[in-house]
Design an enzyme around this catalytic site. Sequence first.
Site, PDB file in Angstrom:
ATOM      1  N   HIS A  47       0.837  -1.205   0.000  1.00 56.97           N
ATOM      2  CA  HIS A  47       0.000   0.000   0.000  1.00 56.97           C
ATOM      3  C   HIS A  47       0.866   1.248   0.000  1.00 56.97           C
ATOM      4  O   HIS A  47       1.891   1.329   0.664  1.00 56.97           O
ATOM      5  CB  HIS A  47      -1.017  -0.015   1.143  1.00 56.97           C
ATOM      6  N   GLU A  76      -5.466   1.936   1.842  1.00 52.01           N
ATOM      7  CA  GLU A  76      -5.336   0.783   2.739  1.00 52.01           C
ATOM      8  C   GLU A  76      -5.649   1.187   4.160  1.00 52.01           C
ATOM      9  O   GLU A  76      -6.288   0.442   4.911  1.00 52.01           O
ATOM     10  CB  GLU A  76      -3.924   0.199   2.642  1.00 52.01           C
TER      11      GLU A  76
END
Length: 481
Positions: A232, A276
């Site tokens: 992420h 995320e």
Amino acid sequence: MTAAAVPPGKVLEHLEVFQAIANANNGNRASGTSGYRGSVDYVVGRLRAAGYAPRVQNFSFPFFQEVSPATVSAGGRQLAAEDVAVMTYSGSGTVTAPVQAVGTTGERAASTSGCEAGDFADFVPGNIALLQRGTCAFGVKAANAAAAGASAVLIFNTGLPGAEGAVAGTLGEPGVTTVPAVGLSYTAGVALLRGGEVTVSTQTVSESRETSNVLAETRSGDPERTVMVGAHLDSVPQGPGINDNASGSAGILAIAEMLAGTETANAVRFAWWGAEEFGLLGSRHYVADLKTNDPATLGNVALYLNFDMIGSPNHGRFVYDGDASAFGPDDGSVPAPAGSAVIEAAFHEHFGSLGLASGETEFSGRSDYGPFIAEGIASGGLFTGAEGIKTVEQAALFGGRAGIGYDFCYHASCDDLSNIDHRTLDEMTGAASAVILRFANSPLGLEEEGRRLLAAVAPVPAATVDQGHGPSNAAEARQPR
């Protein structure tokens, strides 16, 4: 081609750029902000320069930021910070009004307080609603209170074992209410049952924003046996996120650059996920989109490798527990699909070949492997630790200090370049590179590759250690062989 093909210093070079981007954009790179857009532009630019044709996949998501800590004052005294926690997607403002309990006497129990509109039959509009946690979602309680005319909402904990601290909950999405919504500890909530004037103050941003994933694929390799690699790209709003997770993003960017122009047996697809930190939203969007619109492409993903935090300053050398030998459902671990044990074994074999001990971390559901596991895709990866506390056993295996967190700047403003252990970052990037290359160039399926791997990495006497991207659990640690 070997892991040594990642040039020394390349990952650090990328980290320095991510830090500079954060410095120029209010100190963070959170999805939905200019810092994140700068991070996307950098990754896209480097991929294009390396010869890839990157794709930016846009999507909308519910953004939330606490601009300054919420405060609650009663009787002329401000409650302690540890007794107060803003609800995610709370409204913003400062309110002073009488506090009125709704449907609770403070009994130590999960309460129905505020779950029905009828609970507010005697509520005085303009008062601050005092509710207790339990039975229904926080968003339901807050929406019912706002509909009854509450000027702010306070929800205190149940008081049951393990549920006495400040409630750190979410209203579910922006727009549930525009008034301040704050969680309280059980003790603080009970103290307000006697009524009186209370001041509640929150400064938040709660709205829908756009963000994106970045995707890039090798030009060679069998697309029906795609090796997918992800990290992420976003930080939390509180800081630059250099360990969490510029470290993983920089690591796979360096590996992608190294692989550019190289012939591989299987296609390799790299992904830098957005949002995320808001609930794995980027990877969820990607998987859901493929499942709906291109199921064949999703079915061609042979395995997914995740790299989330690979430079923790007080690190552990953790591999996701693909064979469930160290963690199970009782530990809160998510079951790993068939083939995940082979991925785990590949990482352990790599570390063992270098004389490095490695441990195991559970599939806790807290990173971007989650949506892939849910679709039955074999998954694995590396992790060096977050807020969990390093044990004496781990310190003996990996070095560092026992009794403190793996990353003492986790989700904080100090997660900057000084928060990276360079040796750990190099070791984990080397392991990532070796295993990615192994599966990219393997003509064997996971089952055939697994038979050899699992024999090479037979179980060894386990040391009991604690680790976690969350609550501590028992784990296995492998001594170097």
